[in-house]
Design a protein around this motif. Structure first.
Motif, short mmCIF file in Angstrom:
data_model
loop_
_atom_site.label_atom_id
_atom_site.label_comp_id
_atom_site.label_asym_id
_atom_site.label_seq_id
_atom_site.Cartn_x
_atom_site.Cartn_y
_atom_site.Cartn_z
N PHE A 123 -31.03 -9.56 4.08
CA PHE A 123 -29.85 -9.25 3.29
C PHE A 123 -28.98 -8.17 3.93
N LEU A 124 -29.58 -7.31 4.74
CA LEU A 124 -28.79 -6.37 5.54
C LEU A 124 -27.92 -7.14 6.52
N PHE A 125 -28.50 -8.14 7.14
CA PHE A 125 -27.72 -9.00 8.05
C PHE A 125 -26.59 -9.70 7.30
N LEU A 126 -26.89 -10.26 6.13
CA LEU A 126 -25.84 -10.91 5.35
C LEU A 126 -24.71 -9.94 5.01
N GLY A 127 -25.08 -8.68 4.78
CA GLY A 127 -24.07 -7.67 4.47
C GLY A 127 -23.11 -7.41 5.61
N THR A 128 -23.53 -7.73 6.83
CA THR A 128 -22.66 -7.50 7.99
C THR A 128 -21.79 -8.70 8.32
N VAL A 129 -22.11 -9.88 7.79
CA VAL A 129 -21.39 -11.08 8.20
C VAL A 129 -20.48 -11.66 7.12
N THR A 130 -20.65 -11.24 5.87
CA THR A 130 -19.81 -11.80 4.81
C THR A 130 -19.53 -10.76 3.73
N ARG A 131 -18.33 -10.86 3.17
CA ARG A 131 -17.97 -9.99 2.05
C ARG A 131 -18.61 -10.46 0.76
N HIS A 132 -19.17 -11.64 0.80
CA HIS A 132 -19.82 -12.20 -0.38
C HIS A 132 -21.34 -12.18 -0.20
N ALA A 133 -21.83 -11.12 0.40
CA ALA A 133 -23.26 -11.03 0.71
C ALA A 133 -24.12 -11.06 -0.54
N VAL A 134 -23.67 -10.41 -1.60
CA VAL A 134 -24.46 -10.39 -2.83
C VAL A 134 -24.59 -11.80 -3.40
N VAL A 135 -23.48 -12.54 -3.43
CA VAL A 135 -23.51 -13.91 -3.94
C VAL A 135 -24.42 -14.77 -3.06
N ALA A 136 -24.26 -14.65 -1.74
CA ALA A 136 -25.10 -15.42 -0.82
C ALA A 136 -26.56 -15.05 -0.99
N GLY A 137 -26.83 -13.77 -1.17
CA GLY A 137 -28.20 -13.31 -1.37
C GLY A 137 -28.79 -13.84 -2.65
#
Length: 241
Positions: free
Chosen positions: A150-164
């Motif tokens: 989820f740290l990685f997702l936080g660096t690649v998308t502004r919708h990291a929470v939704v993706a997570g």
């Protein structure tokens, strides 16, 4: 090169434990403990019930959700509001920033997931067949992998929470329970392999063998951390341009 920066860590902790995130971080473990205490009071100690609660709610739902909050919250908000530019302008190596944020995310995740899981296990059956310890260890190990992902997702998308949340609730909880093939690619199942090794014979089961589970846990954690570092480096270059 130092792999941990106290100032970055302090700022990350402050961001993660802000009012809104802290409320969610405390609410989930509190709910687990309330449910566990109520079940113990109403039904007494039972190994199968403990396994169902710890495996079905704690490991399958609470741990990944806390991972989403901690992992994405460690860096996502700074990227969203642009304040990451000021952090990157400091004379701190990019790998140090990522590793420090990962350490903080893991620490918060373990504190709010593994510790309550252990307490809930003792409430449910007094750690009979090492079930409480087994699930606590599984929660701690899963927290490391989830934090990195989820740290990685936080660096690649502004919708990291939704993706997570989609990953945690749809893939891990829904597909991971209904589709046999999906379980091999489930952090929960990898962590359960470790719990199975610790717990009493037959108390806990996993669809993934222990050697494969350890390999996948380490591989995913390292790969996600490396990719997060690469993405952060590209953000630096873009800012300099």
């Amino acid at each position: 090169m130092s792999l941990y920066h106290p100032t970055v860590a302090r700022l990350t902790y402050r961001g993660l434990l802000g009012r809104r995130r802290a409320a969610i971080l405390f609410a989930l473990p509190a709910l687990l403990l309330v449910i566990s205490a109520a079940i113990r009071f109403l039904t007494g100690a039972d190994d199968e019930t403990a396994t169902n609660v710890l495996g079905g709610f704690a490991l399958a739902t609470m741990v990944p959700l806390i991972g989403v909050i901690a992992g994405t919250g460690a860096i996502g908000p700074e990227i969203d509001d642009g304040s990451v530019v000021y952090l990157l302008a400091k004379p701190v190596k990019r790998p140090t920033i990522i590793l420090t944020k990962l350490v903080v995310a893991v620490g918060v995740s373990v504190l709010f997931s593994a510790v309550p899981t252990l307490m809930a296990g003792f409430l449910l059956n007094g750690n009979s067949q090492q079930i409480a310890v087994a699930y606590a260890v599984a929660a701690a190990i899963a927290s490391v992998a989830y934090s990195a992902i989820f740290l990685f997702l936080g660096t690649v998308t502004r919708h990291a929470v939704v993706a997570g949340l989609v990953y945690a609730l749809v893939w891990e909880t829904l597909f991971g329970n209904l589709i046999a093939g999906a379980r091999t690619l489930s952090v929960r199942q990898w962590a359960l392999a470790l719990a199975q090794k610790i717990g009493g014979e037959g108390a806990i089961t996993s669809d993934v063998g222990l050697p494969l589970a350890v390999t996948l846990l380490v591989g995913v954690t390292v790969a996600a951390t490396y990719c997060a570092g690469r993405k952060l480096r590209s953000l630096t270059l873009a800012g300099e341009e």
